[in-house]
Design a protein around this motif. Sequence first.
Motif, PDB file in Angstrom:
ATOM      1  N   CYS A   1      -5.241   4.665  -4.861  1.00  0.00           N
ATOM      2  CA  CYS A   1      -5.401   3.973  -6.152  1.00  0.00           C
ATOM      3  C   CYS A   1      -4.344   4.443  -7.152  1.00  0.00           C
ATOM      4  O   CYS A   1      -4.628   4.703  -8.311  1.00  0.00           O
ATOM      5  N   ALA A   2      -3.105   4.557  -6.659  1.00  0.00           N
ATOM      6  CA  ALA A   2      -2.045   5.090  -7.508  1.00  0.00           C
ATOM      7  C   ALA A   2      -0.770   4.245  -7.477  1.00  0.00           C
ATOM      8  O   ALA A   2       0.273   4.715  -7.911  1.00  0.00           O
ATOM      9  N   CYS A   3      -0.833   3.007  -6.950  1.00  0.00           N
ATOM     10  CA  CYS A   3       0.416   2.240  -6.886  1.00  0.00           C
ATOM     11  C   CYS A   3       0.260   0.760  -7.248  1.00  0.00           C
ATOM     12  O   CYS A   3       1.202   0.146  -7.701  1.00  0.00           O
ATOM     13  N   SER A   4      -0.863   0.178  -6.977  1.00  0.00           N
ATOM     14  CA  SER A   4      -1.173  -1.247  -7.213  1.00  0.00           C
ATOM     15  C   SER A   4      -0.446  -2.204  -6.263  1.00  0.00           C
ATOM     16  O   SER A   4      -0.452  -3.405  -6.491  1.00  0.00           O
TER      17      SER A   4
ATOM     18  N   CYS B   1      -7.400  -1.432  -1.601  1.00  0.00           N
ATOM     19  CA  CYS B   1      -7.770  -0.096  -1.101  1.00  0.00           C
ATOM     20  C   CYS B   1      -9.058   0.406  -1.731  1.00  0.00           C
ATOM     21  O   CYS B   1      -9.619   1.409  -1.281  1.00  0.00           O
TER      22      CYS B   1
ATOM     23  N   GLY C   1      -3.561   4.220  -0.270  1.00  0.00           N
ATOM     24  CA  GLY C   1      -4.972   4.011  -0.587  1.00  0.00           C
ATOM     25  C   GLY C   1      -5.517   4.954  -1.636  1.00  0.00           C
ATOM     26  O   GLY C   1      -6.737   5.063  -1.792  1.00  0.00           O
TER      27      GLY C   1
ATOM     28  N   CYS D   1       0.927   3.885  -1.795  1.00  0.00           N
ATOM     29  CA  CYS D   1       0.287   5.201  -2.000  1.00  0.00           C
ATOM     30  C   CYS D   1      -0.717   5.531  -0.902  1.00  0.00           C
ATOM     31  O   CYS D   1      -1.358   6.580  -0.947  1.00  0.00           O
TER      32      CYS D   1
ATOM     33  N   CYS E   1      -1.358  -2.967  -3.377  1.00  0.00           N
ATOM     34  CA  CYS E   1      -2.337  -3.567  -2.455  1.00  0.00           C
ATOM     35  C   CYS E   1      -3.126  -4.637  -3.209  1.00  0.00           C
ATOM     36  O   CYS E   1      -4.254  -4.958  -2.848  1.00  0.00           O
TER      37      CYS E   1
ATOM     38  N   ALA F   1       0.822  -1.214   0.000  1.00  0.00           N
ATOM     39  CA  ALA F   1       0.000   0.000   0.000  1.00  0.00           C
ATOM     40  C   ALA F   1       0.856   1.265   0.000  1.00  0.00           C
ATOM     41  O   ALA F   1       0.658   2.169   0.809  1.00  0.00           O
TER      42      ALA F   1
END
Length: 107
Positions: A44-47, A87, A42, A40, A49, A38
């Motif tokens: 939704c900018a890294c993947s 996330c 949460g 970033c 998670c 996680a």
Amino acid sequence: MVKITYIEFDGKRNVVDVPANSTVMEGARDNNIRGIEADCGGACACSTCHIYVDPDWVDKLPKKDPVEEEMLDFALGCDALRSRLACQIRIKKSLEGLIVELPEKQI
Ligand code: FES
């Protein structure tokens, strides 16, 4: 609280109570469950998670939005049917008993 089962890559099952309105990612992070990074936080900018949803639960979750779909392209070992970003799944009572599996590693 909603009971969620997180299955780590080595098969270890973690059954934890997660507060409603938090996310599946936060439930793993706050219970020190291995396999979620996680990076970033949460957004939704890294993947990092990335999880696999138990097949029985895939159709019970809200659909992926286009941004989640796009970010999943960067997830290692993405499965078109079962992969989600943890996330982006908000906990609610109807998810009582949800089962998710964690990948061996993130990106
Ligand atoms: Fe970065 Fe979910 S925490 S995409």
